[in-house]
Design a protein around this motif. Structure first.
Motif, short mmCIF file in Angstrom:
data_model
loop_
_atom_site.label_atom_id
_atom_site.label_comp_id
_atom_site.label_asym_id
_atom_site.label_seq_id
_atom_site.Cartn_x
_atom_site.Cartn_y
_atom_site.Cartn_z
N ASP A 250 0.85 -1.20 0.00
CA ASP A 250 0.00 0.00 0.00
C ASP A 250 0.88 1.25 0.00
O ASP A 250 1.67 1.43 -0.92
CB ASP A 250 -0.95 -0.03 1.20
CG ASP A 250 -1.90 -1.22 1.15
OD1 ASP A 250 -2.29 -1.60 0.04
OD2 ASP A 250 -2.24 -1.77 2.23
N THR A 251 0.79 2.05 1.03
CA THR A 251 1.57 3.30 1.08
C THR A 251 2.84 3.15 1.91
O THR A 251 3.53 4.14 2.15
CB THR A 251 0.71 4.43 1.68
OG1 THR A 251 0.31 4.06 3.01
CG2 THR A 251 -0.54 4.67 0.84
N ARG A 252 3.17 1.94 2.33
CA ARG A 252 4.31 1.73 3.24
C ARG A 252 5.48 1.06 2.53
O ARG A 252 5.30 0.18 1.69
CB ARG A 252 3.88 0.88 4.43
CG ARG A 252 2.74 1.42 5.25
CD ARG A 252 2.34 0.41 6.31
NE ARG A 252 3.39 0.19 7.30
CZ ARG A 252 3.46 -0.88 8.07
NH1 ARG A 252 2.58 -1.86 7.94
NH2 ARG A 252 4.43 -0.99 8.95
N VAL A 253 6.69 1.50 2.87
CA VAL A 253 7.93 0.82 2.50
C VAL A 253 8.62 0.44 3.80
O VAL A 253 8.94 1.32 4.62
CB VAL A 253 8.85 1.70 1.64
CG1 VAL A 253 10.15 0.95 1.30
CG2 VAL A 253 8.14 2.13 0.36
N CYS A 254 8.84 -0.84 4.02
CA CYS A 254 9.37 -1.33 5.29
C CYS A 254 10.63 -2.15 5.07
O CYS A 254 10.78 -2.83 4.05
CB CYS A 254 8.34 -2.18 6.03
SG CYS A 254 6.76 -1.35 6.32
N THR A 255 11.53 -2.13 6.06
CA THR A 255 12.70 -3.00 6.07
C THR A 255 12.83 -3.58 7.47
O THR A 255 12.52 -2.89 8.46
CB THR A 255 13.97 -2.22 5.65
OG1 THR A 255 15.05 -3.14 5.46
CG2 THR A 255 14.39 -1.20 6.70
N PRO A 256 13.24 -4.84 7.59
CA PRO A 256 13.27 -5.46 8.91
C PRO A 256 14.23 -4.78 9.88
O PRO A 256 15.30 -4.30 9.49
CB PRO A 256 13.74 -6.89 8.61
CG PRO A 256 13.34 -7.14 7.20
CD PRO A 256 13.51 -5.81 6.51
N SER A 257 13.83 -4.77 11.14
CA SER A 257 14.71 -4.30 12.21
C SER A 257 15.90 -5.23 12.34
O SER A 257 15.77 -6.46 12.25
CB SER A 257 13.95 -4.24 13.53
OG SER A 257 14.84 -4.01 14.60
N LEU A 258 17.07 -4.64 12.57
CA LEU A 258 18.30 -5.42 12.76
C LEU A 258 18.84 -5.24 14.17
O LEU A 258 20.04 -5.38 14.41
CB LEU A 258 19.34 -4.99 11.72
CG LEU A 258 18.89 -5.10 10.27
CD1 LEU A 258 19.94 -4.53 9.33
CD2 LEU A 258 18.55 -6.53 9.91
N ALA A 259 17.93 -4.94 15.10
CA ALA A 259 18.34 -4.71 16.48
C ALA A 259 18.81 -5.99 17.17
O ALA A 259 19.58 -5.94 18.13
CB ALA A 259 17.19 -4.08 17.27
N ARG A 260 18.33 -7.14 16.70
CA ARG A 260 18.65 -8.41 17.37
C ARG A 260 19.73 -9.20 16.65
O ARG A 260 20.47 -9.95 17.26
CB ARG A 260 17.39 -9.27 17.48
CG ARG A 260 16.24 -8.61 18.23
CD ARG A 260 15.00 -9.48 18.17
NE ARG A 260 13.84 -8.80 18.75
CZ ARG A 260 13.02 -8.02 18.06
NH1 ARG A 260 13.24 -7.80 16.78
NH2 ARG A 260 11.99 -7.44 18.65
N CYS A 261 19.80 -9.07 15.32
CA CYS A 261 20.78 -9.82 14.52
C CYS A 261 20.75 -9.27 13.10
O CYS A 261 19.96 -8.38 12.78
CB CYS A 261 20.49 -11.32 14.53
SG CYS A 261 18.81 -11.77 14.02
N GLY A 262 21.62 -9.81 12.25
CA GLY A 262 21.68 -9.35 10.87
C GLY A 262 22.76 -8.31 10.65
O GLY A 262 23.47 -7.91 11.59
#
Length: 281
Positions: free
Chosen positions: A189-201
């Motif tokens: 829809d109107t969102r562009v998201c990227t995963p949080s890397l606070a825990r790993c990655g």
């Protein structure tokens, strides 16, 4: 054929006693060299500096850019289009895990030949998969590009066996994290998201550039948030980023498929205007 240099001198054999080899005690940056110059140098330097602070390493900032320029001038590779890998590892100590904090560092610089991806990958997109290899959470090196890469080795091997361009990794709680060599973005829809890397990655430099460009010039602001497989199932578009390739559309992940959409093309245009020529269609 790669070429390796240590503080400006050519080296051929790594010291088996080094802390980087023994314990993975260090960091690295993989930098795109284009027309003899390091791309996104400021972004790489910022991540390396943050990593050194977190690992208790003295960041070799005073001479690093000069050392890289010296290596590029002396190497036999074509520096118009190649890859530089900078390894910063803790200096050798007596045997054992513990060391002083902060510790002095050693720097090795490797150069590797590279060729651009097929332009059709940028036009038509690439296929991916969900990897079975899970990433450990709660790591003190979350987001960093440390020398500890065994999770990525295992996950990347799954991709090679499956014959896909990339694989998406998850943590033990089924949260989407990142690709084996990339970061992922999902458009819905109107969102562009990227995963949080606070825990790993790994927090990629091209990922950060996309976040910054979208914030300044984009039609949508990137949201960093927890995501899972359901976000893939309900996505309108998916794309990945990497310091070497820029941005690529993703058209398939297992049973999920998506078109190459306007938001992905918009991001590619922003990167092309910034100077990431691979994204110029």
């Amino acid at each position: 054929m790669s070429e390796w240099f240590e503080t400006g001198s050519g080296i051929r054999v790594a010291d088996p006693a080094s802390r980087g080899l023994q314990y993975g005690d260090g960091l690295f940056e993989t930098i795109a060299i284009r027309n003899g110059k390091p791309r996104l140098w400021r972004y790489h330097l910022e991540r390396l500096t943050q990593g050194c602070e977190r690992l208790g390493l003295v960041a070799p900032l005073a001479t690093l850019e000069r050392d890289l320029a010296s290596v590029l001038a002396r190497c036999e590779l074509d520096t118009a289009y190649c890859i530089a890998k900078i390894i910063v590892s803790a200096a050798d100590t007596e045997r054992g895990y513990g060391r002083e904090m902060p510790s002095q560092t050693g720097v090795s610089i490797g150069l590797f030949p590279s060729t651009p991806l097929d332009q059709l990958d940028y036009l038509n997109g690439v296929s991916t998969m969900l990897c079975e290899t899970r990433l450990a959470t709660g790591s003190p090196i979350a987001g960093l590009k440390s020398l500890n890469r065994i999770e990525q080795v295992l996950a990347r091997s799954e991709c090679l066996q499956a014959g896909v361009f990339e694989g998406f990794t998850r943590d033990a709680d089924d949260r989407l994290i990142c690709g084996t060599i990339s970061n992922m973005f999902i458009v819905r829809d109107t969102r562009v998201c990227t995963p949080s890397l606070a825990r790993c990655g790994v927090a990629g430099t091209m990922r950060q550039l996309v976040i910054n460009l979208m914030d300044r010039h984009g039609k949508k602001v990137v949201e960093v948030c927890d995501m899972d497989e359901n976000d893939l199932a309900t996505a309108d578009e998916v794309f990945i980023t990497n310091s070497q390739i820029g941005t690529l559309p993703v058209i398939r992940c297992g049973d999920y498929s998506w078109p190459v959409g306007d938001s992905t093309r918009h991001v590619m245009g922003l990167l092309a205007d910034f100077g990431i020529e691979e994204c110029r269609l």
